[in-house]
Design a protein around this motif. Structure first.
Motif, mmCIF file in Angstrom:
data_model
loop_
_atom_site.group_PDB
_atom_site.id
_atom_site.type_symbol
_atom_site.label_atom_id
_atom_site.label_comp_id
_atom_site.label_asym_id
_atom_site.label_seq_id
_atom_site.Cartn_x
_atom_site.Cartn_y
_atom_site.Cartn_z
ATOM 1 N N HIS A 244 0.606 -1.248 -0.207
ATOM 2 C CA HIS A 244 -0.160 0.294 -0.106
ATOM 3 C C HIS A 244 0.774 1.238 0.042
ATOM 4 O O HIS A 244 2.454 1.228 0.855
ATOM 5 N N PRO A 245 0.524 1.951 -0.795
ATOM 6 C CA PRO A 245 1.225 3.699 -1.112
ATOM 7 C C PRO A 245 1.600 4.159 0.788
ATOM 8 O O PRO A 245 2.608 5.121 0.968
ATOM 9 N N LYS A 246 0.966 3.996 1.458
ATOM 10 C CA LYS A 246 1.135 4.585 3.003
ATOM 11 C C LYS A 246 1.622 3.605 4.049
ATOM 12 O O LYS A 246 1.702 4.025 5.158
ATOM 13 N N SER A 247 2.104 2.748 3.774
ATOM 14 C CA SER A 247 2.677 1.652 4.161
ATOM 15 C C SER A 247 4.174 2.303 5.398
ATOM 16 O O SER A 247 4.265 1.915 5.920
ATOM 17 N N ASN A 248 5.034 2.872 4.081
ATOM 18 C CA ASN A 248 5.520 4.042 4.617
ATOM 19 C C ASN A 248 5.400 5.085 6.060
ATOM 20 O O ASN A 248 6.272 4.667 6.688
ATOM 21 N N GLU A 249 4.090 5.621 5.247
ATOM 22 C CA GLU A 249 4.524 6.602 6.378
ATOM 23 C C GLU A 249 3.762 6.131 7.372
ATOM 24 O O GLU A 249 4.126 6.216 9.065
ATOM 25 N N LEU A 250 2.863 4.288 7.785
ATOM 26 C CA LEU A 250 2.562 3.858 8.499
ATOM 27 C C LEU A 250 3.736 3.694 9.692
ATOM 28 O O LEU A 250 3.711 3.239 10.487
ATOM 29 N N SER A 251 4.826 2.977 9.001
ATOM 30 C CA SER A 251 5.832 2.442 9.916
ATOM 31 C C SER A 251 6.837 3.383 10.290
ATOM 32 O O SER A 251 6.494 3.401 11.388
ATOM 33 N N LYS A 252 6.563 5.097 10.039
ATOM 34 C CA LYS A 252 7.709 5.604 10.276
ATOM 35 C C LYS A 252 5.905 6.362 12.130
ATOM 36 O O LYS A 252 6.706 7.191 13.021
ATOM 37 N N ALA A 253 5.074 6.671 11.795
ATOM 38 C CA ALA A 253 4.097 6.542 12.962
ATOM 39 C C ALA A 253 4.310 6.026 13.281
ATOM 40 O O ALA A 253 4.343 6.431 15.136
ATOM 41 N N LEU A 254 4.474 4.667 13.936
ATOM 42 C CA LEU A 254 5.068 3.348 14.838
ATOM 43 C C LEU A 254 5.814 3.895 15.025
ATOM 44 O O LEU A 254 6.665 3.044 16.386
ATOM 45 N N LEU A 255 6.657 4.038 14.403
ATOM 46 C CA LEU A 255 8.972 4.327 14.779
ATOM 47 C C LEU A 255 9.104 4.265 16.576
ATOM 48 O O LEU A 255 9.301 3.683 17.192
ATOM 49 N N GLY A 256 7.785 5.918 16.877
ATOM 50 C CA GLY A 256 8.507 6.165 18.169
ATOM 51 C C GLY A 256 7.711 4.922 19.623
ATOM 52 O O GLY A 256 8.434 4.552 20.203
ATOM 53 N N PHE A 257 6.699 4.632 19.276
ATOM 54 C CA PHE A 257 5.655 3.535 20.139
ATOM 55 C C PHE A 257 6.833 2.625 20.277
ATOM 56 O O PHE A 257 7.361 2.087 20.797
ATOM 57 N N LYS A 258 7.317 2.254 18.749
ATOM 58 C CA LYS A 258 7.818 0.822 19.011
ATOM 59 C C LYS A 258 9.120 0.649 19.557
ATOM 60 O O LYS A 258 9.567 -0.334 20.469
ATOM 61 N N GLU A 259 9.705 2.201 19.543
ATOM 62 C CA GLU A 259 10.838 2.177 20.143
ATOM 63 C C GLU A 259 11.250 1.643 21.989
ATOM 64 O O GLU A 259 11.891 1.466 22.934
ATOM 65 N N LEU A 260 9.757 2.771 21.694
ATOM 66 C CA LEU A 260 9.423 3.281 23.771
ATOM 67 C C LEU A 260 9.441 1.425 24.409
ATOM 68 O O LEU A 260 9.842 1.460 24.959
ATOM 69 N N PHE A 261 8.665 0.345 23.627
ATOM 70 C CA PHE A 261 7.896 -0.306 24.586
ATOM 71 C C PHE A 261 8.480 -1.336 24.208
ATOM 72 O O PHE A 261 9.272 -2.186 24.969
ATOM 73 N N LEU A 262 10.228 -0.923 23.624
ATOM 74 C CA LEU A 262 11.288 -2.280 22.983
ATOM 75 C C LEU A 262 11.949 -2.051 23.965
ATOM 76 O O LEU A 262 12.792 -3.296 24.576
ATOM 77 N N VAL A 263 11.952 -0.837 24.831
ATOM 78 C CA VAL A 263 12.368 -0.652 26.274
ATOM 79 C C VAL A 263 12.319 -0.989 27.133
ATOM 80 O O VAL A 263 13.342 -2.915 27.501
ATOM 81 N N GLY A 264 10.663 -2.139 27.566
ATOM 82 C CA GLY A 264 11.151 -3.052 28.317
ATOM 83 C C GLY A 264 11.764 -4.686 27.740
ATOM 84 O O GLY A 264 11.506 -5.072 28.508
ATOM 85 N N PHE A 265 11.310 -4.659 26.621
ATOM 86 C CA PHE A 265 12.392 -6.121 26.155
ATOM 87 C C PHE A 265 13.378 -5.984 26.814
ATOM 88 O O PHE A 265 13.718 -7.312 27.430
ATOM 89 N N PHE A 266 14.474 -5.041 26.511
ATOM 90 C CA PHE A 266 15.463 -4.953 26.826
ATOM 91 C C PHE A 266 15.591 -4.905 27.601
ATOM 92 O O PHE A 266 16.712 -6.040 28.790
ATOM 93 N N LEU A 267 14.851 -4.532 28.999
ATOM 94 C CA LEU A 267 15.237 -4.657 30.101
ATOM 95 C C LEU A 267 15.021 -5.838 30.970
ATOM 96 O O LEU A 267 15.575 -6.273 31.398
ATOM 97 N N SER A 268 13.845 -6.549 29.929
ATOM 98 C CA SER A 268 13.841 -7.891 30.950
ATOM 99 C C SER A 268 14.646 -8.564 30.193
ATOM 100 O O SER A 268 14.535 -10.028 31.110
ATOM 101 N N VAL A 269 15.366 -8.870 29.082
ATOM 102 C CA VAL A 269 16.242 -9.405 28.828
ATOM 103 C C VAL A 269 17.782 -9.829 29.917
ATOM 104 O O VAL A 269 17.983 -10.926 30.268
ATOM 105 N N GLY A 270 17.920 -8.505 30.397
ATOM 106 C CA GLY A 270 18.911 -8.374 31.187
ATOM 107 C C GLY A 270 18.171 -8.771 32.608
ATOM 108 O O GLY A 270 19.065 -9.432 33.320
ATOM 109 N N MET A 271 16.975 -8.946 32.580
ATOM 110 C CA MET A 271 16.349 -9.305 34.260
ATOM 111 C C MET A 271 16.079 -11.095 34.187
ATOM 112 O O MET A 271 15.206 -11.107 35.435
ATOM 113 N N THR A 272 16.158 -11.720 33.197
ATOM 114 C CA THR A 272 15.788 -12.724 33.302
ATOM 115 C C THR A 272 15.885 -13.367 34.170
ATOM 116 O O THR A 272 15.536 -14.462 35.196
ATOM 117 N N ALA A 273 18.054 -13.891 34.634
ATOM 118 C CA ALA A 273 18.148 -14.913 35.445
ATOM 119 C C ALA A 273 19.273 -14.209 36.066
ATOM 120 O O ALA A 273 20.090 -13.585 35.261
#
Length: 534
Positions: A244-273
């Protein structure tokens, strides 16, 4: 994704604040902030903190949005290329056997955790170590603006093939085959028309963002309901609307949310065991295997006719271990195949590989320049589409990056330099669209050291280089490549912020164009002209 009512524990803001401070310190050292987030996880682990529901949900949502974004950029035809599925399948098989053989050999020693392991357990560990991290690689490619480059597309394709293998393994190991209702997922293909219509009508603001998040979560839940890993659902839903022509725009719109929530992933990796000395020792042993894993990638990519520079860059995109190791550890521990301590081993291996990989990506072009004569020996004479040599000896102006800004710049200079102007675009599909509309555009990556070997006569009469690449880091790297090649002509580059303009000028870029500031000036000039004419 299990529905749940989330409440923020009093300690969650403190953990996020620690992640911020660690990320800031690491960024000041010139490394990606995600290494700081991993470090924060280990600091919290040492202090005895444990991840709660909020952090886990944050991590899950980050991964779901990440894979949905991958799907938005991934074309299905990329997966059927031999250099993708061929390399992915051969690499997984060879690494599984090599690591499995090494573990089996060490099982005859007296090293705790390794002593007495059987063949099945050794191969299981080898299989876990054969994967590369989708989360890490895609995040790095986004930062470099290289997700649509040749090396980025091939790396993402290999990761998707590995993810498919992971889904099959999880289904078999847990004795959980997909539901017969999984066949109903084929109905998503004709439903794509409806998704296109919705995407056409959501506009460009908050509804676009909400549409993307809803679609990602909906895909995850639907696939989980029929017994397929939820992350695959997010990936597939993204792929459905990738054209879709707007797929790139959608990807950019989600970028900030994706970056924010991934902080939780990298934190959880360090806290695994919490690892002990034995777990750290075994993890370091597996880290020592990482150079061989990268060398194997490089050799296989060359075998499938990639240029040595593309093979090198793609291999370093994949120069890490995967969070899949943690999944394997959890499954193996729950079934009794491996002891619980192996979960800590996989967490340490994953973290160390992220740290090493982030540093290697920063110096990959310097290393390639140093080792280029040796690496070029592995090249095959055949050239893939998009890596063939080009005749551009007649060019006086080149525009790197044919997005909206680059296309506008190309059109503005076309009258004065007709017949002596070329656009260079990293995305091969976009290149073909530009050429179909009559523009002189070729496929290439200005940040790639070997781009200049494809165009040996380009620098001879070149007067202007315009850099309109998708990220500031890409513009910086392209300018550095030009200076290394001895180019003495004019360079102009786009920037979004004053500090980015300062960075570009510090490395010799004479002209910078602040997109936000100049757009406002251009608008004011248009209004003044209109008023005068009236």
């Amino acid at each position: 994704m299990d529905p749940q009512l989330l409440s923020i524990h009093y300690s969650d803001p403190l953990w996020i604040a620690i992640a911020f401070l660690c990320g800031l310190i690491i960024k000041m050292l010139g490394l990606p902030p995600l290494i700081g987030f991993l470090a924060a996880g280990f600091i919290l682990n040492v202090l005895g903190a444990e991840g709660g529901e909020f952090l886990n949900a944050m991590a899950d949502l980050g991964i779901t949005l990440l894979l949905f974004s991958v799907g938005l950029k991934l074309k299905l035809k990329a997966l059927v290329r031999p250099e993708v599925w061929g390399v992915a399948s051969l690499h997984m098989t060879i690494v599984t056997l090599l690591v499995g053989a090494m573990i089996l050999l060490l099982s005859y020693s007296s090293i705790p955790l390794l002593s007495g392991l059987d063949l099945e357990s050794a191969l299981l560990i080898g299989f876990a170590m054969s994967f590369s991290s989708t989360v890490f690689a895609v995040k790095i490619l986004d930062e470099l603006g290289a997700a649509n480059a040749k090396n980025g597309q091939i790396a993402i394709g290999v990761l998707v093939v590995q993810d498919i293998a992971a889904v099959v393994f999880i289904a078999l190991s847990m004795g959980k085959l997909p539901s017969p209702w999984a066949l109903a997922l084929l109905a998503l293909i004709p439903l794509r028309f409806l998704l296109y219509q919705l995407l056409n009508r959501v506009g460009h603001g908050e509804l676009l963002i909400l549409f993307g998040i809803t679609l990602a979560l909906l895909g995850a839940d639907i696939f989980e309901l029929v017994g397929i890993k939820e992350d695959v659902g997010a990936l597939v839903l993204g792929m459905l609307i990738a054209n879709h022509p707007k797929s790139n725009e959608l990807s950019k719109a989600l970028l900030g949310f994706k970056e924010l929530f991934l902080v939780g992933f990298f934190l959880s990796v360090g806290m695994t065991a919490m690892p002990g000395w034995v777990e750290i020792l075994i993890a370091l042993l597996l880290i020592l295997f990482l150079p061989l894993k990268v060398a194997l990638y490089f050799g296989l990519f060359n075998l499938f006719s990639l240029r040595s520079s593309t093979s090198w860059r793609t291999s370093l995109n994949l120069a890490n271990y995967s969070e899949f190791g943690l999944i394997v550890g959890a499954i193996a521990a729950s079934t009794g195949w491996l002891s619980n301590e192996w979960l800590a081993v996989f967490a340490i291996v994953l973290t160390f590989s992220f740290i090493l990989s982030a540093h290697l990506v920063n110096i990959r072009d310097s290393l390639y320049h140093l080792w280029r004569p040796k690496l070029k020996r592995f090249e095959r004479p055949r050239r893939l589409l998009g890596e063939e040599n080009l005749d551009l000896g007649y060019i006086k102006v080149v525009v790197f990056g044919m997005g909206r800004m680059g296309t506008a710049a190309y059109n503005a200079m076309h009258c004065d330099y007709e017949g002596h102007l070329v656009g260079v675009e990293i995305d091969q599909d976009k290149t073909l669209r530009h050429r179909a509309s009559g523009l002189n555009v070729v496929s290439g990556d200005a940040t790639n050291p070997d781009f200049w070997t494809r165009v040996p006569e380009l620098l001879d009469g070149l007067e202007w280089v315009l850099l309109t690449l998708p990220t500031h880091k890409a513009n910086m790297n392209a300018a550095l490549r030009l200076k290394e090649m001895g180019y003495l002509g004019n360079i102009a580059a786009t920037a979004k912020y004053p500090d980015e303009e300062d960075d570009l000028k510090a490395i010799g870029v004479e002209h910078t164009f602040n997109i936000y500031k100049e757009a406002g000036l251009g608008f004011a000039n248009e209004i003044q002209t209109f008023v005068v004419q009236k």
